[in-house]
Design a protein around this motif. Structure first.
Motif, short mmCIF file in Angstrom:
data_model
loop_
_atom_site.label_atom_id
_atom_site.label_comp_id
_atom_site.label_asym_id
_atom_site.label_seq_id
_atom_site.Cartn_x
_atom_site.Cartn_y
_atom_site.Cartn_z
N GLN A 194 0.83 -1.72 0.58
CA GLN A 194 -0.02 -0.05 0.10
C GLN A 194 1.25 1.22 0.34
O GLN A 194 0.41 2.34 0.01
N ALA A 195 2.05 1.04 -0.01
CA ALA A 195 3.05 2.76 0.75
C ALA A 195 3.30 2.84 -0.84
O ALA A 195 3.02 1.96 -2.39
N SER A 196 3.42 3.92 -1.43
CA SER A 196 4.20 4.70 -2.31
C SER A 196 5.70 4.20 -2.87
O SER A 196 6.16 3.88 -1.94
N GLN A 197 6.17 4.31 -3.69
CA GLN A 197 7.73 4.21 -3.90
C GLN A 197 8.46 4.97 -3.29
O GLN A 197 9.72 4.18 -2.53
N ALA A 198 8.26 6.00 -2.85
CA ALA A 198 8.97 6.44 -1.28
C ALA A 198 8.60 5.86 -0.51
O ALA A 198 9.74 5.97 0.63
N GLU A 199 7.68 6.12 0.16
CA GLU A 199 7.51 5.17 1.23
C GLU A 199 8.28 3.89 1.31
O GLU A 199 9.01 3.47 2.36
N LYS A 200 8.29 2.84 0.49
CA LYS A 200 8.63 1.52 0.09
C LYS A 200 10.05 1.95 0.30
O LYS A 200 11.22 0.93 1.13
N GLU A 201 11.31 2.67 0.07
CA GLU A 201 12.69 2.98 0.13
C GLU A 201 12.18 3.65 1.69
O GLU A 201 13.58 2.67 1.90
N ASP A 202 11.65 4.01 1.76
CA ASP A 202 11.93 4.19 3.62
C ASP A 202 11.69 3.42 4.13
O ASP A 202 12.39 2.97 4.97
N LEU A 203 10.90 2.03 3.96
CA LEU A 203 10.27 1.45 5.00
C LEU A 203 11.63 -0.24 4.72
O LEU A 203 11.50 -0.47 5.33
N ILE A 204 12.20 -0.43 3.49
CA ILE A 204 12.95 -0.80 3.39
C ILE A 204 14.39 -0.25 4.32
O ILE A 204 14.66 -1.09 4.64
N ALA A 205 14.64 0.87 4.66
CA ALA A 205 15.92 0.81 5.59
C ALA A 205 15.89 0.77 6.98
O ALA A 205 16.21 0.56 7.35
N GLN A 206 14.24 1.15 6.78
CA GLN A 206 13.57 0.55 8.32
C GLN A 206 14.06 -0.49 8.69
O GLN A 206 14.05 -1.01 9.69
N VAL A 207 12.74 -1.56 8.00
CA VAL A 207 13.58 -3.69 8.24
C VAL A 207 14.77 -3.72 7.93
O VAL A 207 15.13 -4.70 9.13
N LEU A 208 15.92 -3.44 7.41
CA LEU A 208 17.04 -3.93 7.33
C LEU A 208 17.98 -3.71 8.50
O LEU A 208 18.68 -4.49 8.82
N GLU A 209 17.70 -2.29 8.98
CA GLU A 209 18.52 -1.49 10.26
C GLU A 209 17.31 -2.52 12.06
O GLU A 209 18.89 -2.76 12.18
N ALA A 210 16.21 -2.60 11.69
CA ALA A 210 15.81 -3.60 12.46
C ALA A 210 16.02 -5.21 12.66
O ALA A 210 16.74 -5.19 13.40
N ASP A 211 16.57 -4.96 11.25
CA ASP A 211 16.94 -7.18 10.85
C ASP A 211 18.37 -6.77 11.26
O ASP A 211 18.17 -8.32 11.78
N GLU A 212 19.42 -5.95 11.12
CA GLU A 212 20.43 -5.98 11.64
C GLU A 212 20.39 -6.35 12.98
O GLU A 212 21.60 -7.20 13.26
N GLU A 213 19.78 -4.95 13.03
CA GLU A 213 20.10 -5.58 15.37
C GLU A 213 19.42 -6.68 15.95
O GLU A 213 20.57 -7.49 16.53
N GLY A 214 18.26 -7.32 15.17
CA GLY A 214 18.25 -8.68 15.78
C GLY A 214 19.44 -9.96 15.12
O GLY A 214 19.46 -9.98 16.21
N GLN A 215 20.11 -9.42 14.03
CA GLN A 215 21.17 -10.72 13.87
C GLN A 215 22.14 -10.68 15.01
O GLN A 215 22.58 -11.35 15.60
N ARG A 216 22.26 -9.32 15.14
CA ARG A 216 24.09 -8.99 16.06
C ARG A 216 23.12 -10.26 17.17
O ARG A 216 23.74 -10.03 17.96
N ARG A 217 22.22 -9.52 18.26
CA ARG A 217 21.92 -10.05 18.72
C ARG A 217 21.68 -11.47 18.80
O ARG A 217 21.64 -11.44 20.43
#
Length: 271
Positions: A194-217
């Motif tokens: 449901q997100a716009s293309q610009a919103e998707k780019e932001d969502l991708i960055a947010q999810v990667l950041e959280a997932d990377e933190e989860g992996q380190r933990r």
């Protein structure tokens, strides 16, 4: 990173197809199906190791119950709430069954050992799973989807199991967990599509950041758990790090709707 909008439906058949592709590339000696049926633990040492493995499994499920119960009313999304209510019920039943099998093997109720292991999950993960929707999605990815490589390896190479546990897993746990994975995919796709293309780019960055933190933990826990799995059920773990890392990249590429090759360098389980 630009979304390509070409995702097929996420199914258990697709999971198997992706994993077999990774096995062919990174661990061709691993069989595509089980060659030898596992036997029950026989010695005192084997029973103790298997007990510890069962306690770890119950703790994994109880941690999921505790996280989902804490955050379910944070989402004004009845579709997600209904899914999480099922996840809580399913994983609670899984944890209870595993508790009873560990009790049958050891002769004592393992609930205190289970809760000690649950606390270790909270220690590893901190507030990430309940911090915000991004952290919760990372939690779901790590506790439901990123571990599928290990589940496939267990199903093909484990040598020791409790027959009652195996029967319950085949009839109840495996179908339930497939529903959980598909539920996580559905929640994310409803949000992402449901997100716009610009919103998707932001969502991708947010999810990667959280997932990377989860992996380190999670890294220390995962490596310790794999060692326990090898001792307790004889599972093949030599190629598990590369299979885990490459499987995780496939999952994230699917979720974020970008080619695997376009993902940035990610934290490895060996880091």
């Amino acid at each position: 990173m630009t979304a390509i909008l070409t995702r097929p439906a996420w199914t258990t058949d697709l999971e198997l197809e992706i994993f077999d592709k990774l096995v062919d590339k990174h661990a061709p000696h691993i069989p595509k199906k089980r060659l030898v049926e596992p036997r029950p633990p026989e010695t005192d040492e084997e029973r103790e190791n298997f007990y510890r493995f069962r306690v770890a499994g119950a703790a994994h499920d109880l941690f999921i119950v505790q996280v989902c119960a804490k955050i379910i009313d944070s989402f004004p999304d009845p579709e997600l709430q209904l899914f999480l209510s099922r996840q809580i019920g399913d994983d609670g039943a899984h944890a209870q069954n595993t508790r009873l099998r560990a009790q049958a093997i050891s002769g004592h109720d393992p609930i205190e050992d289970i809760q000690k292991q649950v606390q270790k999950h909270w220690d590893y993960m901190g507030d990430l799973p309940i911090r915000n929707w991004q952290g919760f999605l990372a939690f779901e990815l790590h506790y439901e989807l990123h571990i599928v490589a290990l589940l496939f390896i267990n199903s093909r190479t484990s040598k020791i199991n409790d027959p009652d546990s195996a029967k319950y897993a085949a009839e109840k746990i495996l179908p339930d967990e497939a529903v959980h994975r598909l539920g996580v995919v559905d929640w994310w796709q409803r949000k992402f599509d449901q997100a716009s293309q610009a919103e998707k780019e932001d969502l991708i960055a947010q999810v990667l950041e959280a997932d990377e933190e989860g992996q380190r933990r999670r890294n220390s826990y995962l490596r310790n758990h794999w060692q326990l799995s090898q001792k307790a059920i004889g599972v093949e773990i030599d190629n598990l790090p590369v299979l885990y890392d490459t499987w995780r990249r496939e999952v994230l590429a699917y979720f974020l709707d970008i080619p695997v090759s376009k993902l940035p360098k990610l934290v490895s389980v060996n880091d």
